[in-house]
Design a protein around this motif. Structure first.
Motif, PDB file in Angstrom:
ATOM      1  N   SER A  73       0.854  -1.198   0.000  1.00 26.32           N
ATOM      2  CA  SER A  73       0.000   0.000   0.000  1.00 26.32           C
ATOM      3  C   SER A  73       0.876   1.229   0.000  1.00 26.32           C
ATOM      4  O   SER A  73       2.068   1.165   0.333  1.00 26.32           O
ATOM      5  N   ASP A  74       0.272   2.331  -0.352  1.00 25.45           N
ATOM      6  CA  ASP A  74       1.029   3.578  -0.382  1.00 25.45           C
ATOM      7  C   ASP A  74       1.498   3.985   1.008  1.00 25.45           C
ATOM      8  O   ASP A  74       2.469   4.746   1.140  1.00 25.45           O
ATOM      9  N   GLU A  75       0.812   3.514   2.058  1.00 26.11           N
ATOM     10  CA  GLU A  75       1.179   3.900   3.401  1.00 26.11           C
ATOM     11  C   GLU A  75       2.215   2.972   4.016  1.00 26.11           C
ATOM     12  O   GLU A  75       2.646   3.159   5.159  1.00 26.11           O
ATOM     13  N   SER A  76       2.643   1.971   3.294  1.00 24.41           N
ATOM     14  CA  SER A  76       3.573   0.993   3.872  1.00 24.41           C
ATOM     15  C   SER A  76       4.916   1.668   4.171  1.00 24.41           C
ATOM     16  O   SER A  76       5.474   2.394   3.336  1.00 24.41           O
ATOM     17  N   PRO A  77       5.450   1.430   5.385  1.00 28.41           N
ATOM     18  CA  PRO A  77       6.763   2.024   5.723  1.00 28.41           C
ATOM     19  C   PRO A  77       7.917   1.445   4.906  1.00 28.41           C
ATOM     20  O   PRO A  77       8.992   2.039   4.826  1.00 28.41           O
ATOM     21  N   VAL A  78       7.699   0.287   4.276  1.00 31.13           N
ATOM     22  CA  VAL A  78       8.767  -0.343   3.469  1.00 31.13           C
ATOM     23  C   VAL A  78       8.845   0.292   2.086  1.00 31.13           C
ATOM     24  O   VAL A  78       9.879   0.245   1.422  1.00 31.13           O
ATOM     25  N   ARG A  79       7.740   0.864   1.620  1.00 32.42           N
ATOM     26  CA  ARG A  79       7.653   1.344   0.228  1.00 32.42           C
ATOM     27  C   ARG A  79       8.788   2.338  -0.127  1.00 32.42           C
ATOM     28  O   ARG A  79       9.400   2.197  -1.187  1.00 32.42           O
ATOM     29  N   PRO A  80       9.088   3.344   0.730  1.00 34.75           N
ATOM     30  CA  PRO A  80      10.170   4.277   0.340  1.00 34.75           C
ATOM     31  C   PRO A  80      11.496   3.569   0.090  1.00 34.75           C
ATOM     32  O   PRO A  80      12.266   3.954  -0.795  1.00 34.75           O
ATOM     33  N   TYR A  81      11.771   2.506   0.903  1.00 29.16           N
ATOM     34  CA  TYR A  81      13.050   1.802   0.711  1.00 29.16           C
ATOM     35  C   TYR A  81      13.090   1.089  -0.638  1.00 29.16           C
ATOM     36  O   TYR A  81      14.109   1.096  -1.345  1.00 29.16           O
ATOM     37  N   LEU A  82      11.951   0.478  -1.011  1.00 31.06           N
ATOM     38  CA  LEU A  82      11.912  -0.221  -2.302  1.00 31.06           C
ATOM     39  C   LEU A  82      11.997   0.769  -3.469  1.00 31.06           C
ATOM     40  O   LEU A  82      12.592   0.470  -4.510  1.00 31.06           O
ATOM     41  N   GLU A  83      11.376   1.933  -3.277  1.00 33.54           N
ATOM     42  CA  GLU A  83      11.468   2.936  -4.351  1.00 33.54           C
ATOM     43  C   GLU A  83      12.908   3.407  -4.538  1.00 33.54           C
ATOM     44  O   GLU A  83      13.369   3.642  -5.653  1.00 33.54           O
ATOM     45  N   HIS A  84      13.648   3.523  -3.417  1.00 32.39           N
ATOM     46  CA  HIS A  84      15.073   3.878  -3.531  1.00 32.39           C
ATOM     47  C   HIS A  84      15.846   2.792  -4.258  1.00 32.39           C
ATOM     48  O   HIS A  84      16.746   3.075  -5.074  1.00 32.39           O
TER      49      HIS A  84
END
Length: 798
Positions: free
Chosen positions: A447-458
């Motif tokens: 989900s967009d709110e997942s705390p892991v998402r920014p790391y994967l986007e990096h």
């Protein structure tokens, strides 16, 4: 002897007579008058105080000329000895001298004997010295010389094989010395003592010369008799004889009655002379027909001899080369080398070295010369003897071989690096596909709110950057897929102009000199933009603090095989007509030891660099079938040229290789100005009329190069007066040498009077003072080109 006028005056004195009683004085004067000896008195400093009439006759000076002056009879070199002898006499020395040399007024020397006495009663209390001089040159001295001469003659005859002869001219009888018989192999007395025998012995071809020599001596035309002839030996062969003599007795009427002389066997000398002449002839033929240059120079570097090969190498006629200075044919930067070599010859050294030779036709040649000192008969060095040959082609061949070997090594190295880069890029891309694919799947499930998402986007962003790096490695290898389409390189440069301005620091002057109407090339605009950006980025990094200039220029070039030989890459086949992209900077330059490595992957001299900019550029150019050249010197900046082959399709605004739009009958105008805004404004206004095609140049050098490349193409030139490197005045003069008919409009911010004083040679067609309205220039150009023929050139203000 000291000069007369350098001595203090001394009053004449005859005290030796004046102080005698009157009767004794008269008697003494009579004795002196009658004496055959010259009577002289001198004071302790050697000045004459009495000079008798006999002294006047013997020496030639009158009493008025010598009284009170230093004794003139002593030669200069004997003056110190003369003064010393006076001191010895005062100390009671001998009163009679051995024969000495004395000098007369006319400068002649003669032998004399001097008798001296000390005169005690003299003015000042200082005793004077009385000298009586006897001329013995005709007596003892003559006898001594005769004895010495006879002894020398006897010794000389004993030391040589010469024969003596004595002729009684009136009786025609000859007395032969023993040496004359031995010389011709006869026993003593075998010759008949008659002149006829003399004639029988002499070669018939030489008789007339002998008679003529005798006649001239007898008639007084020559002081001595001298003749060379062949005399028959008893064994039958001929002996060369040198006969010399002179008349020793004459009759009352002056007719010679007796002659004496000698015969000398000069057969060996004649043979040596003949051998020497033949040897010199052989050596001269060898030197004259040698393929190598042979020359001699003096110690002032002037040519004293040159063979035909030397003249061919120097490119001048023999009469012009001989007498000229070698330095006239040597480039000025090597004059010191030649002077240094001449100095080594003066010290007796020999060596071999090379130097450049500048022929009168302007051709520069390379010369290999072996030089040795030239000695005269006394062993003194008087010049240089040199043998040289033209090794220009040899050196060029050696240099070309080295270049070929270096290119081959570079090509093999780059080929290996390219293969490695392609393999790494391929495998790296496969790994990245897994990273990017799995990252995308993971992001799709979050989900967009997942705390892991920014790391994967990096991770995804880093993987994409890595993908770009892989693409650059693939571009370097030349294995990338390049979608080709017709491209105008000037449009590519203009398209990245704003990006380039953001790359280049504010203190660096960026100049874009894009030619209009370039032929199209087949290429990828994106990759070509990357080439421009990479080259400008490297140029900006090369410029140290304090600013500089980067120039990006496009043009049409014609390349030969020799040009391609210097390229970092050589496509097949080698194109001739290309579009060139030049990026030049005024930076620190590249050291020769690293110049060959700048295209290696990951090689960089910058701390922040990745080392793939130039490597990727090389791969892109290779993929486009082009070439790349780098010219650089430490401290003198760098120029990188990229040449891409022209396609057969012309660019949209051009109708032929002359860059003219024949459909619209456009005129080709060259605008040369160092201000970018002026060039842009003029070119925009002129091209907006649909009457003109404009080519721009940022200085006189660039304008001259454009005209030199296509001298007949331009219909008119607009030239700024004040420009860097080459100003408008010089550029106009040199362009007129190629195109005297082309109209030239000169622009300047100076007034007309000032501009007129700066011009050399013929003035411009018209002059326009800055600032001016662009439409004014357009109308002026239209007016000039509408004239048929164009009006002649005029000076400013006319």
């Amino acid at each position: 002897m000291p000069e007369d006028d350098a001595l203090p005056a001394h009053p004449p004195s005859s005290v030796a007579l004046d102080e005698q009683p009157q009767g004794a004085s008269a008697l003494l004067a009579s004795i002196i008058e009658a004496s055959p000896l010259a009577v002289i008195t001198v004071d302790p400093e050697g000045r004459i105080t009495f000079w008798s009439p006999s002294a006047e006759k013997l020496f030639g000076w009158t009493a008025d000329e010598v009284l009170g002056r230093p004794n003139p009879t002593a030669p200069d070199e004997l003056w110190p000895e003369f003064l010393e002898s006076l001191q010895r006499i005062r100390r009671g020395g001998p009163t009679r001298t051995t024969p000495i040399e004395m000098v007369r007024k006319d400068g002649s020397l003669f032998s004399a004997r001097i008798y001296t006495a000390l005169l005690a009663s003299c003015p000042g209390g200082e005793p004077h010295i009385l000298g009586m001089v006897e001329d013995i040159s005709e007596s003892e001295q003559a006898s001594s010389r005769v004895a010495q001469s006879e002894e020398r003659l006897r010794l000389a005859l004993e030391a040589t094989s010469d024969g003596v002869w004595d002729i009684d001219v009136s009786a025609e009888k000859i007395v032969w010395g023993e040496g004359c018989y031995e010389m011709l192999g006869y026993e003593t007395g075998e010759f008949r003592p008659e002149s006829e025998t003399y004639r029988m012995l002499i070669h018939p071809e030489d008789w007339d010369a002998v008679v003529d020599a005798y006649r001239r001596h007898a008639a007084g035309e020559s002081p001595r008799y001298r003749a060379e002839f062949r005399a028959r030996h008893k064994a039958g062969h001929w002996v060369w004889v040198l006969s010399r003599g002179r008349t020793v007795e004459w009759s009352a009427d002056g007719t010679p009655t007796r002659m004496v002389g000698t015969h000398t066997d000069i057969s060996e000398q004649r043979k040596a002379e003949r051998n020497l002449r033949e040897s010199e002839k052989r050596h001269r033929l060898l030197v004259e027909h040698s393929g190598e240059g042979v020359a001699m120079t003096d110690l002032d570097e002037r040519v004293t001899y040159a063979n035909p090969a030397a003249c061919r190498i120097f490119g001048v006629a023999q009469d012009c080369l001989i007498g000229s200075s070698v330095l006239e044919y040597i480039p000025e930067d090597q004059h010191e080398l030649i002077r240094e070599q001449t100095g080594r010859r003066a010290r007796g050294e020999s060596n071999t070295y090379e130097h450049n030779l500048l022929r009168p036709d302007g051709e520069l040649r390379r010369i290999l010369v072996t030089v040795t000192p030239h000695f005269d008969g006394t062993g003194r060095v008087v010049g240089t003897f040199g043998v040289f040959r033209d090794v220009t082609e040899e050196r060029e061949a050696e240099e070309e071989r080295r270049r070929v070997e270096a290119r081959l090594a570079q090509a093999q190295r780059l080929e290996g690096l390219s293969s490695m880069a392609a393999g790494v890029a391929h495998d790296f891309s496969n790994v990245l596909m897994g990273v990017l694919g799995n990252t995308a799947l993971a992001l799709a499930r979050l989900s967009d709110e997942s705390p892991v998402r920014p790391y994967l986007e990096h991770v995804q962003e880093a993987a994409r950057d890595a993908g770009d790096l892989a693409k650059q490695m693939l571009a370097y290898s030349g294995g990338g897929t390049v979608p080709l389409e017709p491209v105008d390189v000037s449009e590519v440069v203009e398209g990245v102009g704003h990006l380039l301005e953001s790359i280049v620091p504010d203190e660096v002057d960026l100049r874009l000199e894009s030619a209009s109407g370039l032929p199209l090339i087949h290429g990828d605009p994106g990759q070509l933009s990357q080439v421009v950006v990479n080259l400008v980025t490297n140029a900006a990094e090369a410029i140290e603090e304090g600013g500089g200039r980067i120039t990006v220029r496009t043009a049409v070039v014609t390349l030969r095989e020799s040009d391609w030989a210097r390229s970092q890459i050589q496509p097949e086949p080698l194109p001739t007509h290309c579009v060139a992209l030049d990026v030049s900077d005024t930076g620190s330059g590249i050291a020769p030891k690293i110049l060959g490595r700048i295209f290696d992957p990951f090689f960089t001299t910058r701390i922040t660099g990745r080392g793939l900019g130039l490597a990727a550029t090389l791969g892109i150019v290779r993929g486009h079938g082009g070439g790349i050249w780098v010219t650089s010197e430490p401290g003198a900046g760098t120029t990188v040229r990229v040449a891409l082959p022209c396609s057969e399709e012309p660019s949209a605004p051009a109708a032929d290789t002359d860059q003219r739009d024949t459909a619209l009958d456009r005129k080709l105008v060259l605008v040369a100005d160092d201000q970018l805004n002026v060039r842009l404004v003029l070119s925009t206004w002129l091209e907006a009329t649909d009457e003109f095609t404009v080519v721009t140049a940022s200085d006189g050098d660039a304008a001259l190069a454009a005209v030199n490349e296509r001298p007949e193409a331009f219909d008119l030139i607009v030239m700024d007066l004040s420009m860097p490197r080459m100003d408008g005045s010089e550029a106009m003069e040199r362009i007129r040498a190629m195109r005297p008919d082309v109209p030239i409009i000169l622009c300047s911010g100076y007034g007309e009077r000032t501009v007129k004083g700066k011009l050399r040679g013929e003035g411009p067609t018209a002059f326009v003072q800055k600032p001016f309205e662009p439409q004014v220039m357009v109308e002026l150009i239209q007016g000039i080109l509408s004239q048929d023929p164009p009006r002649p050139a005029a000076n400013p203000g006319e």
